[in-house]
Scaffold this motif. Structure first.
Motif, mmCIF file in Angstrom:
data_model
loop_
_atom_site.group_PDB
_atom_site.id
_atom_site.type_symbol
_atom_site.label_atom_id
_atom_site.label_comp_id
_atom_site.label_asym_id
_atom_site.label_seq_id
_atom_site.Cartn_x
_atom_site.Cartn_y
_atom_site.Cartn_z
ATOM 1 N N ILE A 103 0.854 -1.192 0.000
ATOM 2 C CA ILE A 103 0.000 0.000 0.000
ATOM 3 C C ILE A 103 0.886 1.238 0.000
ATOM 4 N N GLU A 104 0.344 2.298 -0.591
ATOM 5 C CA GLU A 104 1.018 3.590 -0.601
ATOM 6 C C GLU A 104 -0.058 4.654 -0.723
ATOM 7 N N TYR A 105 -0.052 5.598 0.204
ATOM 8 C CA TYR A 105 -1.037 6.671 0.166
ATOM 9 C C TYR A 105 -0.452 7.922 0.813
ATOM 10 N N VAL A 106 -1.100 9.049 0.533
ATOM 11 C CA VAL A 106 -0.650 10.349 1.030
ATOM 12 C C VAL A 106 -1.537 10.784 2.189
ATOM 13 N N SER A 107 -0.949 11.511 3.124
ATOM 14 C CA SER A 107 -1.694 12.087 4.235
ATOM 15 C C SER A 107 -1.259 13.533 4.414
ATOM 16 N N HIS A 108 -2.233 14.403 4.620
ATOM 17 C CA HIS A 108 -1.964 15.813 4.926
ATOM 18 C C HIS A 108 -2.285 15.997 6.405
ATOM 19 N N GLU A 109 -1.302 16.470 7.159
ATOM 20 C CA GLU A 109 -1.445 16.511 8.605
ATOM 21 C C GLU A 109 -0.977 17.853 9.144
ATOM 22 N N PHE A 110 -1.727 18.333 10.135
ATOM 23 C CA PHE A 110 -1.414 19.593 10.799
ATOM 24 C C PHE A 110 -1.297 19.327 12.293
ATOM 25 N N TYR A 111 -0.340 19.970 12.916
ATOM 26 C CA TYR A 111 -0.079 19.763 14.334
ATOM 27 C C TYR A 111 0.008 21.099 15.055
ATOM 28 N N ARG A 112 -0.500 21.109 16.293
ATOM 29 C CA ARG A 112 -0.336 22.256 17.180
ATOM 30 C C ARG A 112 0.609 21.824 18.288
ATOM 31 N N ILE A 113 1.620 22.643 18.521
ATOM 32 C CA ILE A 113 2.639 22.350 19.521
ATOM 33 C C ILE A 113 2.411 23.237 20.740
ATOM 34 N N ALA A 114 2.486 22.662 21.918
ATOM 35 C CA ALA A 114 2.359 23.415 23.170
ATOM 36 C C ALA A 114 3.393 22.881 24.158
ATOM 37 N N GLY A 115 4.202 23.759 24.696
ATOM 38 C CA GLY A 115 5.207 23.344 25.682
ATOM 39 C C GLY A 115 6.202 22.344 25.130
ATOM 40 N N GLY A 116 6.492 22.431 23.832
ATOM 41 C CA GLY A 116 7.468 21.528 23.223
ATOM 42 C C GLY A 116 6.936 20.139 22.915
ATOM 43 N N LEU A 117 5.606 19.953 23.010
ATOM 44 C CA LEU A 117 4.992 18.652 22.734
ATOM 45 C C LEU A 117 3.828 18.813 21.764
ATOM 46 N N ILE A 118 3.465 17.733 21.102
ATOM 47 C CA ILE A 118 2.317 17.739 20.197
ATOM 48 C C ILE A 118 1.054 17.728 21.047
ATOM 49 N N ALA A 119 0.232 18.781 20.902
ATOM 50 C CA ALA A 119 -0.981 18.918 21.705
ATOM 51 C C ALA A 119 -2.238 18.579 20.908
ATOM 52 N N GLU A 120 -2.179 18.769 19.581
ATOM 53 C CA GLU A 120 -3.354 18.503 18.758
ATOM 54 C C GLU A 120 -2.900 18.169 17.353
ATOM 55 N N GLU A 121 -3.664 17.284 16.719
ATOM 56 C CA GLU A 121 -3.369 16.916 15.332
ATOM 57 C C GLU A 121 -4.654 16.854 14.530
ATOM 58 N N TRP A 122 -4.534 17.242 13.271
ATOM 59 C CA TRP A 122 -5.620 17.148 12.295
ATOM 60 C C TRP A 122 -5.071 16.299 11.164
ATOM 61 N N ILE A 123 -5.710 15.156 10.890
ATOM 62 C CA ILE A 123 -5.182 14.214 9.906
ATOM 63 C C ILE A 123 -6.228 13.968 8.830
ATOM 64 N N CYS A 124 -5.793 14.180 7.596
ATOM 65 C CA CYS A 124 -6.648 13.941 6.439
ATOM 66 C C CYS A 124 -5.868 13.035 5.480
ATOM 67 N N SER A 125 -6.077 11.735 5.613
ATOM 68 C CA SER A 125 -5.373 10.743 4.794
ATOM 69 C C SER A 125 -6.220 10.332 3.607
ATOM 70 N N ASP A 126 -5.554 9.968 2.534
ATOM 71 C CA ASP A 126 -6.234 9.505 1.325
ATOM 72 C C ASP A 126 -6.660 8.049 1.523
ATOM 73 N N THR A 127 -7.690 7.852 2.340
ATOM 74 C CA THR A 127 -8.147 6.495 2.640
ATOM 75 C C THR A 127 -8.829 5.842 1.439
ATOM 76 N N ALA A 128 -9.352 6.632 0.494
ATOM 77 C CA ALA A 128 -9.944 6.044 -0.721
ATOM 78 C C ALA A 128 -8.882 5.255 -1.480
ATOM 79 N N THR A 129 -7.694 5.832 -1.620
ATOM 80 C CA THR A 129 -6.599 5.132 -2.292
ATOM 81 C C THR A 129 -6.183 3.901 -1.491
ATOM 82 N N LEU A 130 -6.083 4.047 -0.179
ATOM 83 C CA LEU A 130 -5.712 2.914 0.671
ATOM 84 C C LEU A 130 -6.699 1.762 0.490
#
Length: 132
Positions: free
Chosen positions: A98-125
């Motif tokens: 399998i091979e697919y693309v994902s577009h991901e956004f992250y919010r960092i707080a205090g040097g750590l990942i606090a929130e993520e938004w993930i939009c993966s190409d699950t149709a291709t998967l």
């Protein structure tokens, strides 16, 4: 730098090191997944998703193709590759690559990942798994 944090987190992901991945997140991590109606919360929920993907695709790797950071946000375009060797969402192993693309956004707080938004190409998967 926040982009370095994400690079290190994906190095841990590619190594299959769930504990190291979780160490890059806040305890109250918020996960916004495009295919789910509500966010998931917490490190345990993240770990469960990681373990599900590793069970289904034990050799899964993420390649960072683009990374942009500004203030407390980091945006990534990733390419995931692996082999479907275990059950995935009720789909028995196919042995398919399998091979697919994902577009991901992250919010960092205090040097750590606090929130993520993930939009993966699950149709291709799913097409590659013979479902769609």
């Amino acid at each position: 730098m926040n982009s370095d944090l994400l690079r290190a987190a994906f190095e841990a992901f590619n190594a299959g090191d769930a504990d190291r991945c979780v160490a890059f997140t806040t305890p109250d991590l918020i996960m916004n997944l495009a295919e789910l109606p509500e966010p998931r919360h917490g490190q345990q929920a993240w770990r469960e998703g990681f373990e599900m993907m590793r069970h289904a695709f034990p050799d899964l790797r993420a390649q960072i193709e683009d990374i942009v950071a500004a203030d407390d946000r980091v945006a990534l375009r990733l390419r995931f590759r692996g082999t479907h060797s275990g059950e995935f969402l009720g789909i028995p192993p196919t042995g398919n690559h399998i091979e697919y693309v994902s577009h991901e956004f992250y919010r960092i707080a205090g040097g750590l990942i606090a929130e993520e938004w993930i939009c993966s190409d699950t149709a291709t998967l799913f097409r590659q798994l013979g479902v769609a």
